[in-house]
Design an enzyme around this catalytic site. Structure first.
Site, PDB file in Angstrom:
ATOM      1  N   GLY A  14       0.779  -1.243   0.000  1.00  0.00           N
ATOM      2  CA  GLY A  14       0.000   0.000   0.000  1.00  0.00           C
ATOM      3  C   GLY A  14       0.807   1.288   0.000  1.00  0.00           C
ATOM      4  N   ASN A 108      -4.784   1.991 -13.684  1.00  0.00           N
ATOM      5  CA  ASN A 108      -3.829   1.074 -13.059  1.00  0.00           C
ATOM      6  C   ASN A 108      -2.433   1.656 -13.213  1.00  0.00           C
ATOM      7  OD1 ASN A 108      -2.735  -1.383 -11.978  1.00  0.00           O
ATOM      8  ND2 ASN A 108      -2.237  -2.035 -14.067  1.00  0.00           N
ATOM      9  N   HIS A 110       1.607   0.361 -13.502  1.00  0.00           N
ATOM     10  CA  HIS A 110       2.430  -0.828 -13.720  1.00  0.00           C
ATOM     11  C   HIS A 110       3.906  -0.411 -13.715  1.00  0.00           C
ATOM     12  CE1 HIS A 110       3.407  -4.833 -15.013  1.00  0.00           C
ATOM     13  NE2 HIS A 110       4.182  -4.326 -15.950  1.00  0.00           N
TER      14      HIS A 110
HETATM   15  C1  GAR Z   1       3.934  -0.961  -7.375  1.00  0.00           C
HETATM   16  O1  GAR Z   1       5.277  -0.904  -7.793  1.00  0.00           O
HETATM   17  C2  GAR Z   1       3.020  -1.158  -8.565  1.00  0.00           C
HETATM   18  O2  GAR Z   1       3.457  -0.515  -9.722  1.00  0.00           O
HETATM   19  C3  GAR Z   1       3.084  -2.653  -8.757  1.00  0.00           C
HETATM   20  O3  GAR Z   1       3.067  -3.173  -7.470  1.00  0.00           O
HETATM   21  C4  GAR Z   1       3.673  -2.249  -6.576  1.00  0.00           C
HETATM   22  C5  GAR Z   1       2.716  -2.019  -5.439  1.00  0.00           C
HETATM   23  O4  GAR Z   1       3.373  -1.514  -4.327  1.00  0.00           O
HETATM   24  N1  GAR Z   1       1.979  -3.112  -9.556  1.00  0.00           N
HETATM   25  C6  GAR Z   1       2.047  -4.134 -10.384  1.00  0.00           C
HETATM   26  O5  GAR Z   1       3.042  -4.821 -10.510  1.00  0.00           O
HETATM   27  C7  GAR Z   1       0.778  -4.367 -11.172  1.00  0.00           C
HETATM   28  N2  GAR Z   1       0.996  -5.242 -12.271  1.00  0.00           N
HETATM   29  P1  GAR Z   1       2.552  -1.091  -3.035  1.00  0.00           P
HETATM   30  O6  GAR Z   1       1.672  -2.264  -2.626  1.00  0.00           O
HETATM   31  O7  GAR Z   1       3.568  -0.812  -1.982  1.00  0.00           O
HETATM   32  O8  GAR Z   1       1.714   0.103  -3.382  1.00  0.00           O
END
Ligand code: GAR
Length: 209
Positions: A14, A108, A110
């Site tokens: 998060g 979203n 990525h």
């Molecule tokens: C972020 O780096 C986001 O870009 C990635 O997960 C992480 C979430 O971090 N999302 C993906 O890989 C989606 N395909 P967080 O839970 O600390 O916000």
């Protein structure tokens, strides 16, 4: 800028959500988070939401193995109890089917330059490991509108970082994440300012010089 009511879905720690709270508190994002949904009960992001007094719900993705349609239905049943302008996927590691009324109202982020290193299996550190394995000299992040294919909808903002010889997946992830912290609020702000116009796969940013 219109004051935005945001709904957020997440699966992990998060930090992306926390960044939205930070931007809102700093007055650089005219928005409020009205609900946060998680795909697992132990996602730390849910605790962050509760710390900010935001209501949360959980739909365990594990309970919907081989039933993606049922998972989406359950998610949107929960979200349907709230009024929101924009749905943000913030480290949400599941495919959902966006209902037609949310087209152009769901985003979203990525951690790669789409269409590279995206789609099923490409999330979190797997993305950065694959970028390094391939020998890319540039990586970055992408904010895009959500359609019903993984990491596929029209692109709103991309930010690039150089890949260094000494990079590990962790160091690259950290540098890309710095860009994510700028890119997501920027995309949300543009949406709130009514400056995003989707034309097929292209998103025009209105009022750009
Ligand atoms: C972020 O780096 C986001 O870009 C990635 O997960 C992480 C979430 O971090 N999302 C993906 O890989 C989606 N395909 P967080 O839970 O600390 O916000």
């Amino acid at each position: 800028m219109k004051h935005l009511r945001l709904a957020v879905l997440l699966s992990g720690s998060g930090r992306t959500l926390e960044n939205l709270f930070t931007e809102i508190q700093a007055g650089s994002l005219d928005a409020e988070v009205v609900v946060v949904g998680g795909s697992r009960a132990d996602a730390y992001g849910l605790e962050r939401a509760r710390n900010h007094g935001v209501p949360t719900f959980v739909v365990e993705s594990r309970a919907f193995k081989n039933n993606a349609a049922g998972f989406s239905r359950a998610i949107f049943e929960q979200l349907g109890r709230y009024e929101y302008d924009l749905l943000l996927l913030a480290g949400f590691m599941c495919l959902i089917t966006i209902p037609p009324e949310l087209e152009g109202r769901a985003m979203n982020i990525h951690p790669a330059l789409i269409p590279s290193f995206c789609g099923k299996g490409y999330y979190g550190h797997y993305v950065h490991e694959a970028v390094l394995r391939y020998g890319c000299k540039v990586s970055g992040c992408t904010v895009h509108f959500v359609d019903n294919v993984y990491d596929h909808g029209p692109i709103i903002v991309q930010k690039a970082v150089a890949v260094e010889d000494v990079d590990t997946a962790d160091s690259l992830a950290a540098r890309v994440f710095e860009k994510e912290l700028e890119a997501y609020p920027e995309a949300v702000r543009l949406f709130g300012e009514g400056r995003l116009r989707i034309e097929g796969r292209r998103v025009k940013v209105l009022g750009q010089p």
